[in-house]
Design an enzyme around this catalytic site. Structure first.
Site, PDB file in Angstrom:
ATOM      1  N   THR A 265       0.828  -1.199   0.000  1.00  0.00           N
ATOM      2  CA  THR A 265       0.000   0.000   0.000  1.00  0.00           C
ATOM      3  C   THR A 265       0.868   1.257   0.000  1.00  0.00           C
ATOM      4  OG1 THR A 265      -1.723  -1.171   1.213  1.00  0.00           O
ATOM      5  CG2 THR A 265      -1.826   1.221   1.236  1.00  0.00           C
ATOM      6  N   GLN A 317      -4.298  -6.923  -6.995  1.00  0.00           N
ATOM      7  CA  GLN A 317      -4.904  -7.363  -5.740  1.00  0.00           C
ATOM      8  C   GLN A 317      -6.149  -6.552  -5.458  1.00  0.00           C
ATOM      9  OE1 GLN A 317      -3.358  -6.575  -1.549  1.00  0.00           O
ATOM     10  NE2 GLN A 317      -2.807  -8.736  -1.746  1.00  0.00           N
ATOM     11  N   CYS A 348      -5.848  -7.864   5.086  1.00  0.00           N
ATOM     12  CA  CYS A 348      -5.555  -6.451   5.355  1.00  0.00           C
ATOM     13  C   CYS A 348      -6.001  -6.078   6.766  1.00  0.00           C
ATOM     14  CB  CYS A 348      -6.246  -5.562   4.332  1.00  0.00           C
ATOM     15  SG  CYS A 348      -5.959  -3.792   4.611  1.00  0.00           S
ATOM     16  N   HIS A 417       0.695 -14.633   5.571  1.00  0.00           N
ATOM     17  CA  HIS A 417       1.535 -13.713   6.338  1.00  0.00           C
ATOM     18  C   HIS A 417       1.564 -14.239   7.770  1.00  0.00           C
ATOM     19  CE1 HIS A 417       2.397  -9.256   7.596  1.00  0.00           C
ATOM     20  NE2 HIS A 417       3.319 -10.113   8.016  1.00  0.00           N
ATOM     21  N   ASN A 450       5.167 -15.310   3.943  1.00  0.00           N
ATOM     22  CA  ASN A 450       5.420 -13.865   3.939  1.00  0.00           C
ATOM     23  C   ASN A 450       5.721 -13.399   5.362  1.00  0.00           C
ATOM     24  OD1 ASN A 450       3.401 -10.930   3.751  1.00  0.00           O
ATOM     25  ND2 ASN A 450       5.516 -11.099   3.132  1.00  0.00           N
ATOM     26  N   ARG A 476       8.370  -5.678   3.336  1.00  0.00           N
ATOM     27  CA  ARG A 476       9.158  -4.591   3.933  1.00  0.00           C
ATOM     28  C   ARG A 476      10.647  -4.716   3.637  1.00  0.00           C
ATOM     29  NH1 ARG A 476       8.257  -4.135  10.059  1.00  0.00           N
ATOM     30  NH2 ARG A 476       8.067  -6.395   9.887  1.00  0.00           N
TER      31      ARG A 476
END
Length: 610
Positions: A265, A317, A348, A417, A450, A476
């Site tokens: 994002t 996405q 999210c 994740h 992830n 990141r």
């Protein structure tokens, strides 16, 4: 509103048409134009040109920003003002067609594939009375469809091999704005009329307009098609494996060993992805786009789907709370965009997304997850992937209980994740749990991990610890040091210099000016996103200064003096120093300029806040 109008009328807001042509008379709106036409005032107030060449200098013709370009001094002088040549073909794809956007604005778009699949799954609601009244009041409606078919006045669709009777057509489902908590308001339950035998094969006269079939009049009198038989054929076609591909028979993407740049994002924009492609990324994915905004034709949301020609394996996405919304968005993207796969975000953690029932909120509703994945994967032939977290609350992992079902529902890959929604980013990712999920997944479902991949050693460890894992998604780690892709491919720690890092920033600025524009607005937009990226890159500690290699993502970078002044400047956590770096590349900031990063990556909510 008055202030906005006055700003646009100011001398610095020159009319784009006048700026490009250099002639005041070129604007068709004349005095009614909302922008300024005062060339002399604009020239006297325009800031000095930036150093370097215009990013559009290689085009065969004028720069699209003309006099407003901040590199106007480098434009070719042999091109007469007002002369327009055919511009060089853009290297970007997936722009929203203006005609399609207008149809979306009017809520006139039809989604035959999505609605057929929703009907088959029992997820297609009855027609909303308000929607029906609006449709009945429109006479002679000739609406352009998805480039392949059109509708009659009652909203029934007609397409070759997919005809549905006007009396018994699949009713239109209200948009998400017309329902509360998934329950449709004002449902009009009406018995269907009895079907009749057709007297003529051509009941709905039509004509071809720009490659699309558009109805021009009412059905012929006495001509009613056998809707029951047609709907039965439609359902049979959708369920017959000999006619429709089984999800496992779709064209799949082999993610194994590929370096996958995560959808990010704000910072994961097209210029940043281009930088990562140069540095070795294999798979890229656009920023998360909200399905409701896409279906409303919002230009800002569609910009998130843009793709550069260098992105040879690219996905988009999307995020939505309901099966009908997601399925229709998937069909629209498949129709209007060139993508290799579509990823559905079910992880999210952002409050504004979760409060609408999307993102991580879906982790608490496995049946809703099932309906969304089945509806989306059954609507298009492109691979549909899913991104999730370990669970909603910390310590209550639940993805392992449905990971085997996700493949049966139609997804071809799932990215896990290794954090819960409540945890956000404050603790290390739970890779042991990711391994557990990967071992439970069926062979037909690829599992991607992830979280906290910051070096080639992290990559190697996760791949060796769990051979069932297809690949690792990098998020990141790529924001802090995008050359991580080079490190993984070359299996080394790159002790990169400050000059090499500055060159990467220069590439980003050049890509940004090509993407957002070389006029004043484009320059400041590029600066804004550059600063957002610099709010991550300052955390990098050069390999040559580390006592322990490699650097970990959860380490708070210490204050240190670099090996030169530029390296010291790049290590500053002060936004004022990030602005200084931006001024080295994009000139002085406007008066009163301030910056605060958008992200809050270390947020750790209390349990009651989710």
């Amino acid at each position: 509103m008055l202030q906005t109008w006055q700003e646009q009328k100011s001398a610095l807001h020159l009319c784009p048409v006048v700026a490009k042509s250099g002639q005041v008379t070129s604007c068709a709106y004349k005095d009614k134009c909302r922008f300024s036409h005062d060339l002399e005032a604009f020239t006297s107030q325009k800031p000095a040109d930036l150093e370097g060449n215009c990013p559009f200098l290689g085009n065969e013709g004028q720069c699209p920003y003309g006099l407003a370009c901040r590199f106007a001094g480098t434009h070719k002088n042999d091109v007469p003002a007002g002369t327009f040549h055919v511009q060089k073909k853009s290297s970007e794809m997936n722009s929203l067609n203006k005609n399609v956007q207008k149809i979306l604005w009017k809520n006139k778009m039809r989604f035959p594939k999505a609605d057929a699949k929703l009907k088959l799954l029992g997820l297609l609601g009855h027609v909303n009375s308000k929607v029906k009244r609006l449709a009945d009041n429109e006479e002679g409606d000739q609406t352009l469809m998805n480039g392949s078919h059109a509708t009659a006045d009652n909203g029934c669709s007609e397409q070759a091999g997919n005809l549905i009777n006007k009396a018994e057509c699949s009713p239109k489902v209200p948009e998400e704005d017309d329902n509360i908590d998934g329950a449709f308001i004002g449902d009009d339950l009406r018995p269907l009329k009895k079907a009749k035998t057709p007297d003529d094969d051509s009941c709905f006269p039509s004509k071809v307009n720009n490659g699309a079939t558009v109805q021009t009049e009412e059905p012929k009198k006495g001509c009613v098609q056998n809707a029951s038989a047609i709907i039965s054929d439609l359902i049979l076609t959708d369920s017959d494996n000999s006619l429709k591909l089984h999800p496992r028979e779709k064209k799949l993407i082999d993610f194994r060993e590929r370096l996958y740049l995560a959808p990010l994002t704000t910072v994961g924009n097209l210029p940043f992805r281009r930088v990562c492609k140069v540095l070795g990324a294999d798979v890229t994915c656009g920023e998360m786009a909200m399905c409701t905004n896409l279906l409303q034709g919002q230009a800002s949301e569609w910009a998130l789907l843009r793709r550069h020609s260098s992105e040879d394996l690219f996905g988009v996405q999307i995020c939505g709370a309901f099966p009908d919304t997601v399925a229709r968005a998937v069909e629209l993207i498949d129709q209007e965009c060139t993508v290799d796969f579509i990823d559905i975000n079910m992880g999210c953690p952002i409050d504004v997304v979760v409060n609408k029932g999307a993102g991580s909120a879906l982790l608490t509703k496995p049946m809703r997850m099932k309906n969304i994945i089945q509806a989306a994967s059954g609507t298009v032939d492109k691979p549909v992937t899913v991104k999730v977290r370990t669970g909603y609350f910390e310590g209550r992992n639940r993805i392992d209980s449905v990971v085997a079902d996700i493949g049966n529902w139609g997804a071809t890959a799932v990215t896990i994740h290794g954090r819960s929604r409540q945890q956000r980013y404050s603790k290390l990712a739970d890779w042991e749990y990711i391994y557990e999920c990967a071992r439970k997944a069926p062979d037909s479902l690829e599992v991607l991990g992830n979280g906290d991949v910051a070096s080639y050693l992290d990559w190697n460890k996760h791949k060796s610890d769990c051979p069932e894992l297809s690949t690792c998604m990098i998020a990141r780690g790529a924001l802090i040091k995008p050359w991580i892709f080079t490190e993984i491919k070359e299996q080394r720690h790159w002790d990169i210099t400050s000059g090499e890092r500055l060159n990467m920033l220069k590439d980003y600025v050049r890509f940004g000016l090509e993407h957002w524009g070389s006029d004043g607005k484009g320059v400041e937009t590029t600066r804004h996103f550059l600063l957002e990226w610099l709010s991550y890159t300052y955390r990098y500690v050069p390999v040559g200064l580390l006592d322990v290699i490699p650097q970990r993502l959860n380490w708070r970078p210490p204050s240190y003096f670099g090996r030169d002044d530029l390296e010291t400047l790049m290590a500053s956590e002060s936004a004022a120093d990030w602005i200084r770096i931006s001024e080295m590349l994009l000139g002085k900031v406007p008066a009163g300029f301030t910056f605060a990063p958008k992200h809050k990556s270390n947020a750790y909510d209390r349990a009651e806040n989710g």
